[in-house]
Each structure stands twice: as C-alpha cells, then as structure tokens.
Design a protein around this motif. Structure first.
Motif, PDB file in Angstrom:
ATOM      1  N   GLN A 133       0.824  -1.201   0.000  1.00  0.00           N
ATOM      2  CA  GLN A 133       0.000   0.000   0.000  1.00  0.00           C
ATOM      3  C   GLN A 133       0.864   1.260   0.000  1.00  0.00           C
ATOM      4  N   GLY A 134       2.041   1.177   0.576  1.00  0.00           N
ATOM      5  CA  GLY A 134       2.952   2.314   0.610  1.00  0.00           C
ATOM      6  C   GLY A 134       4.171   2.000   1.455  1.00  0.00           C
ATOM      7  N   ALA A 135       5.293   2.569   1.068  1.00  0.00           N
ATOM      8  CA  ALA A 135       6.548   2.426   1.812  1.00  0.00           C
ATOM      9  C   ALA A 135       7.115   3.826   2.003  1.00  0.00           C
ATOM     10  N   PHE A 136       7.474   4.155   3.241  1.00  0.00           N
ATOM     11  CA  PHE A 136       7.883   5.517   3.554  1.00  0.00           C
ATOM     12  C   PHE A 136       9.114   5.520   4.451  1.00  0.00           C
ATOM     13  N   LEU A 137      10.115   6.314   4.070  1.00  0.00           N
ATOM     14  CA  LEU A 137      11.312   6.475   4.886  1.00  0.00           C
ATOM     15  C   LEU A 137      10.951   7.292   6.128  1.00  0.00           C
ATOM     16  N   ILE A 138      11.281   6.766   7.320  1.00  0.00           N
ATOM     17  CA  ILE A 138      10.931   7.466   8.561  1.00  0.00           C
ATOM     18  C   ILE A 138      12.141   7.762   9.445  1.00  0.00           C
ATOM     19  N   GLY A 139      13.334   7.262   9.088  1.00  0.00           N
ATOM     20  CA  GLY A 139      14.515   7.541   9.902  1.00  0.00           C
ATOM     21  C   GLY A 139      15.794   7.126   9.207  1.00  0.00           C
ATOM     22  N   GLU A 140      16.908   7.746   9.625  1.00  0.00           N
ATOM     23  CA  GLU A 140      18.217   7.439   9.048  1.00  0.00           C
ATOM     24  C   GLU A 140      19.302   7.743  10.064  1.00  0.00           C
ATOM     25  N   ARG A 141      20.350   6.909  10.080  1.00  0.00           N
ATOM     26  CA  ARG A 141      21.499   7.135  10.956  1.00  0.00           C
ATOM     27  C   ARG A 141      22.745   6.474  10.358  1.00  0.00           C
ATOM     28  N   ASP A 142      23.912   6.978  10.744  1.00  0.00           N
ATOM     29  CA  ASP A 142      25.196   6.482  10.231  1.00  0.00           C
ATOM     30  C   ASP A 142      26.006   5.855  11.351  1.00  0.00           C
ATOM     31  N   ASP A 143      26.915   4.931  10.955  1.00  0.00           N
ATOM     32  CA  ASP A 143      27.752   4.236  11.923  1.00  0.00           C
ATOM     33  C   ASP A 143      29.015   3.755  11.216  1.00  0.00           C
TER      34      ASP A 143
END
Length: 167
Positions: A133-143
């Motif tokens: 039905q839908g895919a949505f980016l909700i967060g991001e982080r680096d390591d």
C-alpha cells in the motif's frame, strides 16, 4: 512480505541503464567508491535502477553470509502491527523495516542508502503477490565498524514504514 520486498529491490535494470551508470562515474564494476569529507557530502541520486547495479544480489534478511562483499544491504523486520477497527481487522499490516546499507567507504554506504530510498520510498503496487500500500522512509542514521579485520565497514541505516495488505 520478505521475499516480495527483496524481489522488488533486486529487479534488474536494463543493460543501457547499468552501462550509463558505469560510464557516468556513478558506479564501478566492484560497486561504488566515493570518498569525500563529511562536511562536503553530496551524492546525486541517479535513478531507482541504481540499486541493483550497486549491490547486485547482496540483499539479505537478518544477516549477510560470512565474507559477503560490500556494498550490501541487510534487512530486519523490527515490528509488524495489524491495523484494527472497532469491528475487527482491516487486513492492513504496518511493518517497520530497518535496512542496513554497508560499504567500505562512507560514500559507498551513503550511495547505497540513497539508491534504496529512491527505489523504495513512496512505492505502492503489487510484487510477488503482495500488495504494497505504501513504503515511507521514517529515519536514518550512520555508523562505522572499527573491527580487527581489514575490511572496516561503514553503515547507513534506513527505517521504513511499509504498509501491506493481508501479510
């Protein structure tokens, strides 16, 4: 949902798209290798077809095979909540999926993350019999993994909220 998601992400671009990416300097035969200072960060997302060019078939659930090459993606289903109304289930499932994008440089991990975002965020449609039905980016982080092994890895983790019907 798991098999259908990987199938969608690994859809092979046309040979013309892959050739154009390699010739434009946005990719290489061994993946993407962009190095630059973090304060001058800029990666141009070319097309959603970039993802299979960058990672090949290196997208796995829960863990990568030992010794897997980079860049690569490891997916985790963090949660799956069934949508309910007062009269019962709606048939919709909201899943939080974490995608860890690994690369041997900060730039390659970030390039894979940008290609994954371009490919998945905003997607709706049916793949492998699963109705997204839908895919949505909700967060991001680096390591960064400073391990004892010679293959130091960078990681960009993306969190997606993916709505499916009946899974």
């Amino acid at each position: 949902m798991e098999e259908a998601l990987v199938s969608f992400l690994l859809a092979v671009p046309s040979a013309n798209t892959a050739d154009a990416l390699l010739q434009s300097g946005n990719g290489s035969e061994s993946g993407l290798a962009i190095d630059f200072p973090a304060d001058q960060f800029s990666i141009r997302t070319t097309t959603e077809a970039t993802l299979p060019v960058l990672v090949g078939n290196r997208i796995n659930w829960v863990r990568s095979p030992q010794g897997a090459a980079s860049p690569r993606i490891v997916l985790y289903r963090i949660s799956g909540l069934r949508d309910m109304r007062m009269d019962g289930p709606t048939g919709l499932v909201s899943s939080r999926v974490q995608a860890d994008c690994f690369g041997t440089s900060y730039g390659s991990a970030k390039a894979v993350a940008r290609a994954l975002e371009a490919r998945l965020s905003g997607y709706s449609g049916t793949t492998g019999g699963v109705e997204f039905q839908g895919a949505f980016l909700i967060g991001e982080r680096d390591d960064f993994f400073d391990t004892e092994t010679p293959d130091k890895l960078f990681r960009t983790s993306l969190d997606f909220n993916i709505w499916t019907k009946g899974t």
